[in-house]
Design a protein around this motif. Structure first.
Motif, PDB file in Angstrom:
ATOM      1  N   ASP A   1      53.263  73.153  32.652  1.00 25.47           N
ATOM      2  CA  ASP A   1      54.714  73.225  32.726  1.00 25.47           C
ATOM      3  C   ASP A   1      55.361  73.198  31.343  1.00 25.47           C
ATOM      4  O   ASP A   1      55.058  72.343  30.507  1.00 25.47           O
TER       5      ASP A   1
ATOM      6  N   ASP B   1      54.843  74.481  36.494  1.00 27.78           N
ATOM      7  CA  ASP B   1      53.991  73.790  37.459  1.00 27.78           C
ATOM      8  C   ASP B   1      54.651  73.883  38.827  1.00 27.78           C
ATOM      9  O   ASP B   1      55.826  73.507  38.982  1.00 27.78           O
ATOM     10  N   VAL B   2      53.905  74.376  39.819  1.00 30.38           N
ATOM     11  CA  VAL B   2      54.462  74.502  41.173  1.00 30.38           C
ATOM     12  C   VAL B   2      53.446  73.961  42.184  1.00 30.38           C
ATOM     13  O   VAL B   2      52.912  74.692  43.022  1.00 30.38           O
TER      14      VAL B   2
ATOM     15  N   THR C   1      52.450  80.222  46.213  1.00 32.11           N
ATOM     16  CA  THR C   1      53.555  79.269  46.371  1.00 32.11           C
ATOM     17  C   THR C   1      54.665  79.883  47.202  1.00 32.11           C
ATOM     18  O   THR C   1      55.011  79.360  48.272  1.00 32.11           O
TER      19      THR C   1
ATOM     20  N   GLN D   1      56.294  67.884  47.227  1.00 30.88           N
ATOM     21  CA  GLN D   1      55.947  68.680  46.048  1.00 30.88           C
ATOM     22  C   GLN D   1      56.275  70.158  46.260  1.00 30.88           C
ATOM     23  O   GLN D   1      56.853  70.809  45.385  1.00 30.88           O
TER      24      GLN D   1
ATOM     25  N   SER E   1      58.910  72.546  44.285  1.00 29.19           N
ATOM     26  CA  SER E   1      58.429  73.768  43.622  1.00 29.19           C
ATOM     27  C   SER E   1      59.246  74.975  44.055  1.00 29.19           C
ATOM     28  O   SER E   1      59.642  75.813  43.231  1.00 29.19           O
TER      29      SER E   1
END
Length: 255
Positions: free
Chosen positions: A92, A107-108, A132, A148, A152
């Motif tokens: 990230d 960052d995902v 994602t 999370q 994301s």
């Protein structure tokens, strides 16, 4: 000028090929297998200069070893030692350069804990988001939590509306079938589903999508919409947008 084309792989993967008209050098994203990449490179007279990797699943890295042996590309990917062959590990806030373009790294986590996305600004901006964000959907939660993944997706949703979404799977038809069940009165979903059926009948890819379009049709980006929340409330907790997301994801898993 950077162009991006899909290389179909495995059963429903897309390996994205990046190239420029002024150079024979190419980059691929998430090579789940090597043979389709080699075929396209040889057919087009291209050399493989770099590879971007979003996460560790075999259908995204399965072709790495053979491509590295054959072309010695620079491999850029997440801080996960389980992925062998990465030359530049990024996370990230990092940036990297591919074929003269700057790519920002996000960052995902959610689908996996090591999942990253690559975003390059421009006209239009381009997002390579692996598993994602899909057209009409999002990835399953194999390692991360609903919280999370929700965060994301919210981060990706904050990108410019004209961002092109290069997801790694042809899941659009199934995703929009679910979206219609969640949001049956959404005319944008109905139109997108019709368009997707026509494209798939002709064996045409439904990607890339555009972020502004996804905000209108993707239930996982529409957790605050009253109709989406009302449908989700029949399947679980909808006390917040995040809770609605978790309920939608669990509903989709068994849909």
């Amino acid at each position: 000028m950077l162009s991006v084309t899909p290389i179909p792989a495995l059963s429903d993967n897309y390996i994205w090929l990046l190239r420029q008209d002024t150079s024979p050098e190419a980059c691929v994203v998430d090579p789940g297998e090597a043979a389709p990449v080699i075929h396209v490179l040889e057919r087009e007279g291209l050399t493989l200069g770099s590879i971007l990797v979003t996460h560790h699943h075999p259908d995204h890295v399965g072709g790495l070893a053979e491509l590295i042996r054959r072309y010695s590309p620079k491999v850029i990917g997440p801080h996960n030692p389980k992925i062998e062959g990465i030359d530049e590990r990024v996370g990230d806030g990092d940036t990297c350069r591919v074929m003269g373009r700057r790519f920002d790294v996000f960052d995902v986590p959610g689908h996996t804990l090591d999942h990253i996305a690559f975003f390059t600004p421009g006209i239009p901006p381009l997002l390579f988001c692996g598993d994602t964000l899909f057209s009409g959907g999002c990835g399953r939660l194999f390692e991360g939590s609903p919280e999370q993944m929700f965060r994301s997706l919210q981060r990706l949703a904050a990108l410019p509306d004209d961002t092109l979404i290069f997801a790694a799977h042809e899941y659009t038809l199934a995703n929009l079938t679910f979206a219609q069940a969640v949001d049956p009165h959404n005319s944008d979903v109905t139109a997108a589903l019709d368009e997707t059926r026509r494209a798939r009948d002709l064996d045409r890819p439904t990607l890339p999508s555009r972020l502004g379009r996804e905000k209108a049709i993707n239930p996982f980006l529409r957790c605050a919409a009253p109709d989406v929340r009302a449908s989700a409330s029949q399947h679980g907790n909808t006390e917040s947008d995040q809770a609605t997301f978790a309920t939608l994801r669990a509903w989709k898993d068994r849909f």
